[in-house]
Design an enzyme around this catalytic site. Structure first.
Site, mmCIF file in Angstrom:
data_model
loop_
_atom_site.group_PDB
_atom_site.id
_atom_site.type_symbol
_atom_site.label_atom_id
_atom_site.label_comp_id
_atom_site.label_asym_id
_atom_site.label_seq_id
_atom_site.Cartn_x
_atom_site.Cartn_y
_atom_site.Cartn_z
ATOM 1 N N LYS A 67 0.854 -1.179 0.000
ATOM 2 C CA LYS A 67 0.000 0.000 0.000
ATOM 3 C C LYS A 67 0.887 1.224 0.000
ATOM 4 O O LYS A 67 1.839 1.314 0.791
ATOM 5 C CB LYS A 67 -0.927 0.050 1.219
ATOM 6 C CG LYS A 67 -1.927 1.218 1.122
ATOM 7 C CD LYS A 67 -2.791 1.348 2.344
ATOM 8 C CE LYS A 67 -2.099 2.100 3.456
ATOM 9 N NZ LYS A 67 -3.016 2.480 4.557
ATOM 10 N N ARG A 110 -9.952 -0.980 8.154
ATOM 11 C CA ARG A 110 -8.967 -1.923 8.699
ATOM 12 C C ARG A 110 -8.384 -1.392 10.000
ATOM 13 O O ARG A 110 -8.036 -2.137 10.906
ATOM 14 C CB ARG A 110 -7.893 -2.294 7.682
ATOM 15 C CG ARG A 110 -6.925 -1.195 7.222
ATOM 16 C CD ARG A 110 -5.816 -0.946 8.235
ATOM 17 N NE ARG A 110 -4.591 -0.465 7.657
ATOM 18 C CZ ARG A 110 -3.789 0.418 8.225
ATOM 19 N NH1 ARG A 110 -4.104 0.986 9.392
ATOM 20 N NH2 ARG A 110 -2.664 0.755 7.638
ATOM 21 N N ASP A 223 1.733 6.486 14.175
ATOM 22 C CA ASP A 223 2.208 5.620 13.089
ATOM 23 C C ASP A 223 3.438 6.209 12.409
ATOM 24 O O ASP A 223 3.809 5.814 11.311
ATOM 25 C CB ASP A 223 1.105 5.384 12.058
ATOM 26 C CG ASP A 223 0.602 6.683 11.425
ATOM 27 O OD1 ASP A 223 1.097 7.771 11.790
ATOM 28 O OD2 ASP A 223 -0.284 6.608 10.559
ATOM 29 N N LYS A 227 5.182 10.933 16.802
ATOM 30 C CA LYS A 227 3.802 10.988 17.257
ATOM 31 C C LYS A 227 3.683 10.379 18.654
ATOM 32 O O LYS A 227 4.377 9.424 18.996
ATOM 33 C CB LYS A 227 2.876 10.247 16.286
ATOM 34 C CG LYS A 227 2.554 11.016 15.011
ATOM 35 C CD LYS A 227 1.465 10.295 14.227
ATOM 36 C CE LYS A 227 1.016 11.093 13.021
ATOM 37 N NZ LYS A 227 -0.081 10.394 12.304
#
Length: 322
Positions: A67, A110, A223, A227
């Site tokens: 992806k 997801r 992610d 963060k």
């Protein structure tokens, strides 16, 4: 090659489908049959964008792919969503590209599926009050996924932008749920039995002192390096579960506690091991359970593979010569 549009992907895979698909691939990871490959995530240097590639394969399914996409913060002004991504699937037997699947909606469900699996496996069975910290585009996916696995009687929500939290509360109330837009994240934390964090924060917004015994937390926002949503002290008080340990300590919520020496990667329990029965989840009503959901490639690939298989079986999608 089969091309699946954004609208078609939405009609092919429901959030309930995604929950079971992600459960299957987490279990395959725990059995050593599926593997995520190293993540690429970079600042583009144009349009303030962040671009990434996640890839992996499941030899038990089988499927293989990647992806690619990221975050374009000025897209809303163009009438587009800020998160943009596409999944490319390959034939594991030949390496030929077989399908291109629009992944904006699929990424949303997801992500919701992973936290819902954590809630189903780790939250107290009687927990029915949901707290959502961060009411952007991912928040409704989180709500829909949570209510697919657990009866929710009330929702408390907070966002850095009060108008966003108020808008979210109105939508949730229209869905038939009691929802309160809170003025602080502390108010959400003290009210909730299940907490989901979905923000782009780079500093703690959920503190250890606010969390009651027995609470389950799904931290879904981190992610990328830098963060952070949680007080690192939470990791010393909670039983910690992850989608993948190596990714959690490098780009997930665990990165900060790991860097401070509060946790070791070897001590983190993959959720897939709980799903297969290889590891214990909650051990008492008093446990604080914490799931660090960083979003692994295999989540994206399993829902894209499901969409592609259903499209082919029903004669939908666009076939192009390649």
């Amino acid at each position: 090659m089969l091309i699946i549009s954004e609208s078609l992907a939405q009609s092919l895979v429901s959030v309930e489908d995604a929950i079971e698909a992600v459960a299957s691939v987490f279990s395959a990871m725990a059995r050593g049959e599926a593997r995520n490959y190293p993540v690429v995530r970079e600042v583009v240097g144009h349009a303030d964008a962040v671009f990434g590639v996640k890839a992996g394969g499941d030899i038990s399914a089988p499927f293989l792919g990647l992806k690619a996409g990221g975050y374009w913060p000025h897209n809303l002004g163009r009438g587009l969503t800020n998160h943009q991504s596409s999944t490319l699937l390959f034939d594991p037997e030949t390496g030929r590209a077989t399908a291109l699947v629009s992944a904006n909606y699929l990424t949303g469900i997801r992500t919701g599926a992973a936290s819902a699996l954590a809630t189903r496996s780790l939250a107290r069975k009687d927990a029915s009050v949901l707290g959502i910290i961060g009411t952007g585009g991912q928040s409704l996916h989180q709500l829909r996924a949570t209510v697919a696995v657990r009866r929710i009687d009330r929702v408390h929500a907070w966002d850095m932008q009060p108008e966003s939290a108020a808008r979210f509360a109105r939508v949730v109330q229209e869905m038939g749920f009691d929802c309160v837009a809170e003025s602080t994240p502390e108010a959400v934390a003290r009210a909730a039995e299940i907490i989901v964090t979905v923000t782009p924060s780079q500093k703690p917004i959920l503190m250890r002192d606010w969390i009651r015994p027995g609470t389950h937390i799904s931290a879904m926002g981190a992610d990328t390096r830098g963060k952070q949503e949680l007080d690192p002290a939470l990791f010393g008080a909670a039983r910690v579960f992850v989608d993948e340990a190596s990714q959690a300590v490098s780009i997930g919520e665990c990165q900060h506690a790991h860097a401070a020496g509060l946790i070791r990667a070897a001590d983190l329990v993959p959720l897939g091991q709980v799903l297969t029965g290889a590891a214990r989840g909650r051990t008492s009503q008093e446990d604080i359970t914490l799931f660090d959901g960083t979003g692994v490639a295999l989540q994206d690939l399993v829902v894209a593979d499901l969409a592609a298989r259903r499209a082919r079986d029903s004669g939908r999608g666009t076939e192009v010569a390649y």
